[in-house]
Design a protein around this motif. Structure first.
Motif, short mmCIF file in Angstrom:
data_model
loop_
_atom_site.label_atom_id
_atom_site.label_comp_id
_atom_site.label_asym_id
_atom_site.label_seq_id
_atom_site.Cartn_x
_atom_site.Cartn_y
_atom_site.Cartn_z
N ASN A 129 88.73 102.45 66.27
CA ASN A 129 89.59 101.68 65.37
C ASN A 129 90.28 100.55 66.10
OD1 ASN A 129 89.59 103.28 62.83
ND2 ASN A 129 90.32 104.88 64.19
N VAL A 130 90.66 99.53 65.32
CA VAL A 130 91.54 98.47 65.81
C VAL A 130 92.27 97.92 64.58
CG1 VAL A 130 89.87 96.55 65.67
CG2 VAL A 130 91.74 96.44 67.31
N ALA A 131 93.54 97.56 64.77
CA ALA A 131 94.36 97.05 63.66
C ALA A 131 94.23 95.53 63.58
CB ALA A 131 95.81 97.46 63.85
N THR A 132 92.99 95.05 63.60
CA THR A 132 92.69 93.62 63.51
C THR A 132 91.39 93.47 62.72
OG1 THR A 132 93.60 93.33 65.72
CG2 THR A 132 92.32 91.52 64.86
N ALA A 133 91.30 92.44 61.91
CA ALA A 133 90.05 92.14 61.21
C ALA A 133 89.01 91.66 62.22
CB ALA A 133 90.28 91.08 60.14
N ILE A 134 87.74 91.71 61.85
CA ILE A 134 86.66 91.33 62.76
C ILE A 134 86.77 89.87 63.20
CG2 ILE A 134 84.96 90.68 61.01
CD1 ILE A 134 83.83 92.81 63.84
N ASP A 135 87.39 89.03 62.38
CA ASP A 135 87.55 87.62 62.74
C ASP A 135 88.82 87.36 63.55
OD1 ASP A 135 89.52 87.89 60.83
OD2 ASP A 135 88.70 86.38 59.47
N GLY A 136 89.53 88.44 63.93
CA GLY A 136 90.74 88.31 64.73
C GLY A 136 92.00 88.15 63.90
N GLY A 137 91.86 88.09 62.59
CA GLY A 137 93.01 87.92 61.70
C GLY A 137 93.65 89.26 61.33
N GLU A 138 94.50 89.20 60.32
CA GLU A 138 95.20 90.39 59.84
C GLU A 138 94.23 91.31 59.13
OE1 GLU A 138 98.86 91.37 56.78
OE2 GLU A 138 98.63 89.33 57.56
N GLY A 139 94.40 92.61 59.31
CA GLY A 139 93.53 93.59 58.67
C GLY A 139 93.21 94.73 59.61
N PHE A 140 92.02 95.35 59.42
CA PHE A 140 91.59 96.42 60.32
C PHE A 140 90.07 96.43 60.39
CE2 PHE A 140 91.24 98.70 56.30
CZ PHE A 140 90.10 99.47 56.49
N THR A 141 89.56 97.07 61.46
CA THR A 141 88.12 97.29 61.64
C THR A 141 87.96 98.72 62.15
OG1 THR A 141 87.83 94.97 62.26
CG2 THR A 141 86.01 96.46 62.75
N GLN A 142 87.00 99.44 61.56
CA GLN A 142 86.71 100.80 62.00
C GLN A 142 85.20 100.93 62.17
OE1 GLN A 142 86.76 104.30 59.26
NE2 GLN A 142 88.45 104.97 60.58
N TRP A 143 84.78 101.60 63.25
CA TRP A 143 83.37 101.82 63.54
C TRP A 143 83.18 103.31 63.79
CZ3 TRP A 143 78.75 99.85 63.18
CH2 TRP A 143 77.71 100.25 64.02
N ARG A 144 82.31 103.93 62.98
CA ARG A 144 81.98 105.35 63.15
C ARG A 144 80.51 105.41 63.51
NH1 ARG A 144 85.08 109.29 60.23
NH2 ARG A 144 86.96 108.33 59.42
N VAL A 145 80.22 106.08 64.62
CA VAL A 145 78.84 106.18 65.07
C VAL A 145 78.48 107.65 65.21
CG1 VAL A 145 79.39 105.92 67.52
CG2 VAL A 145 77.14 105.28 66.71
N ALA A 146 77.27 108.02 64.75
CA ALA A 146 76.88 109.43 64.72
C ALA A 146 75.68 109.68 65.62
CB ALA A 146 76.55 109.84 63.28
N HIS A 147 75.47 110.92 65.95
CA HIS A 147 74.36 111.44 66.75
C HIS A 147 74.60 111.13 68.23
CE1 HIS A 147 72.43 112.11 62.94
NE2 HIS A 147 72.50 110.82 62.66
N GLY A 148 74.00 111.94 69.08
CA GLY A 148 74.16 111.77 70.52
C GLY A 148 73.63 110.44 71.02
N ALA A 149 72.58 109.92 70.38
CA ALA A 149 71.98 108.65 70.79
C ALA A 149 72.58 107.47 70.03
CB ALA A 149 70.47 108.68 70.60
N ARG A 150 73.65 107.74 69.26
CA ARG A 150 74.32 106.69 68.48
C ARG A 150 73.33 105.94 67.59
NH1 ARG A 150 77.76 105.00 73.80
NH2 ARG A 150 79.48 106.41 73.46
#
Length: 174
Positions: A129-150
């Motif tokens: 997680n990060v409390a920043t939008a992907i463009d660096g602005g206000e918002g949030f971005t979350q990345w969930r990755v599954a499996h051992g090999a991602r």
């Protein structure tokens, strides 16, 4: 035609050819250039044959022993770094660089790049997680990755209006 007359003709022809070639080699005055021509041309800069900084080369005759250089040499290996590419739906390409030692992932897309920090202790799924939008602005971005090999991932992101969340389902490319 006699031989004397032929010699005279050849001699005069040779003189005429020499005169023409000499006049062609003579330097003629060039027309004077206008100020606009001078501005349009790139000015030649004379260069020195001397190097700007002299290079003094020192040659070591004796090789240093391993014991003499062991403290000078440090090698670092990034064993916990991996880079993966994902194709997502709706259409989005994600470049993910995982740094396991720091529990971080850097996500790069055509919308921007952001560094996320792992927020759980689990390995399936890993949640970043990060409390920043992907463009660096206000918002949030979350990345969930599954499996051992991602192998698969889900990216959720929102701008200033956090009620409007965009979700992307991603699969690792080979």
């Amino acid at each position: 035609m006699n031989l004397g007359h032929l010699r005279t003709s050849a001699f005069i022809t040779g003189l005429l050819a020499a005169a023409i070639s000499m006049s062609a080699c003579q330097q003629q005055q060039e027309p004077e250039q206008s100020l606009e021509d001078n501005i349009a041309e790139e000015q030649a800069v004379p260069m020195s044959a001397e190097p700007a900084d002299p290079n003094d080369t020192v040659v070591a005759i004796e090789d240093a022993t391993v014991n003499e250089v062991q403290d000078d040499t440090i090698a670092t290996v990034n064993t916990g770094v991996s880079q993966l590419t994902y194709l997502c739906s709706p259409e989005l390409k994600v470049e993910a660089t995982y740094t396991d030692e720091d529990d971080q992932v850097v996500i790069g897309t055509d919308m921007g790049t952001v560094t996320l920090t792992k927020s759980n202790d689990g390995s399936n799924p890993e949640v970043y997680n990060v409390a920043t939008a992907i463009d660096g602005g206000e918002g949030f971005t979350q990345w969930r990755v599954a499996h051992g090999a991602r192998e698969t991932g889900v990216m959720r992101m929102a701008g200033a209006d956090e009620s409007n969340v965009n979700t992307y389902e991603c699969k690792k490319t080979e």
